[in-house]
Design an enzyme around this catalytic site. Structure first.
Site, PDB file in Angstrom:
ATOM      1  CE  LYS A 139      -4.578  -5.325   5.734  1.00 50.26           C
ATOM      2  NZ  LYS A 139      -4.720  -6.114   4.475  1.00 50.26           N
TER       3      LYS A 139
ATOM      4  CG  ASP B  84      -2.016  -1.026   1.133  1.00 51.76           C
ATOM      5  OD1 ASP B  84      -2.244  -1.557   0.035  1.00 51.76           O
ATOM      6  OD2 ASP B  84      -2.633  -1.318   2.177  1.00 51.76           O
TER       7      ASP B  84
ATOM      8  CG  ASP C 117      -1.550  -3.656   4.931  1.00 48.42           C
ATOM      9  OD1 ASP C 117      -1.720  -3.362   3.741  1.00 48.42           O
ATOM     10  OD2 ASP C 117      -2.027  -4.683   5.442  1.00 48.42           O
TER      11      ASP C 117
END
Length: 341
Positions: A253, A238, A251
């Site tokens: 989420k 990412d 990352d």
């Protein structure tokens, strides 16, 4: 009719007679039994030594409790000695990965670790036979993880129906995709942000990470592919940027439920360290990463939870990732052997 007093007198005389005759009767009786032939007693045939040992063991057991040593001796007597291989298995510690590839790369650490280009790297993902991080984690889930996932799916289907569940999963995917597009635009160029839908920009997920974005700077890569040249796996990261001065693999989420602890993120830490290790062994990246960051954004706009992973924590998860990678390799090898082409 005789009076009661006369009857008592007679009874007294008869009692004295019985007492006087008792010795003679007892003598004659004893003589009679002595003259008879002795019968065999079954108790006399018992091994007295073994019987006494049995009594002693019963009495001593009541007095003192059994010890592990005495239990082991009884087990060996009943079932035989303990197998050596079982003893080693029981005494073995946690499983250790056979791979000795390090998470970090000393060669990159000694090289350039500064930003040479203001434009973040965005290397496209090349699909080939090399497995992805996502696939490896999916194929090596534990039975408990699979059971939890199946129960969740079954419960959602009962609540929404087959078509409703399919729409729900599709909507979740699209929301995550749009969320990543907004973050990529916000971290790269404001011009891309103008091209996005206003509804997407103002979503709850984006509002949830606003306080996190203030601590991010020095973006090195966005939606960029990474390949571990030694361990042979790849993935799509990412973001790689500095979070509060520490260069991290970030990352993003999304979640509808709070995940305040890193253990609530399931396999996400393994995914992050897999990317960290791959960056450090990918020639396309001239810098080393030692840390990771998991950001969980919420649909209702509540502040996102951040889970920072320092170098020590990343090293711990790296060992677990290597075990999952070995498990995947072994599984693929067995499938190839069972179903040769």
């Amino acid at each position: 009719m005789q009076s009661l007093s006369s009857m008592c007198k007679k009874l007294g005389r008869s009692s004295r007679l019985f007492v006087e005759l008792a010795p003679s009767i007892s003598f004659s009786t004893s003589c009679y039994f002595c003259s008879q032939k002795k019968k065999n007693n079954s108790y006399q045939e018992v091994n007295q030594n073994r019987y006494s040992n049995l009594i002693h063991s019963i009495v001593s057991t009541r007095i003192s409790s059994q010890t592990p040593e005495s239990l082991l001796q009884e087990d060996e007597l009943l079932y035989g000695p303990v197998s050596k291989c079982k003893t080693q298995e029981q005494g073995s510690g946690p499983k250790v990965a056979q791979n000795t590839i390090l998470l970090l790369n000393p060669e990159k650490r000694n090289g350039s670790n500064t930003i040479t280009d203001s434009i973040p790297l965005k290397i496209p993902l090349q699909k080939n036979k090399i497995p992805s991080v996502t696939r490896i984690l999916q194929q090596t889930m534990t039975e408990k993880q699979i059971l939890i996932l199946e129960r969740w799916k079954h419960r959602m289907i009962l609540e929404l129906g087959e078509d409703g569940f399919a729409k729900y999963t599709s909507d979740i995917f699209l929301q995550g995709k749009h969320f990543h597009e907004v973050l990529e635009a916000m971290l790269s160029s404001p011009e891309q942000l103008k091209e996005l839908d206003e509804k997407t920009i103002s979503s709850g997920y984006v509002a949830s990470v606003q306080h996190v974005l203030k601590d991010i700077s020095g973006v090195r890569a966005l939606e960029s592919a990474v390949h571990h040249e030694t361990l042979k796996y790849l993935g799509l990261m990412d973001c790689v940027a500095e979070y509060r001065g520490k260069l991290c693999v970030i990352d993003w989420k999304t979640s509808e439920k709070p995940k305040p602890f890193i253990r609530n993120t399931f396999d996400n830490p393994l995914q992050v360290v897999a990317y960290v290790g791959a960056i450090n062994h990918d020639a396309n990246y001239n810098f080393e990463v030692q840390c990771g960051l998991i950001v969980v954004a919420y649909k209702d706009g509540s502040p996102a939870h951040t889970h920072f992973m320092d170098s020590d924590l990343c090293s711990q998860y790296w060992s677990k990732w290597l075990l999952r990678l070995e498990k995947y390799t072994e599984k693929e090898k067995n499938q190839t052997t069972e179903n040769p082409k």
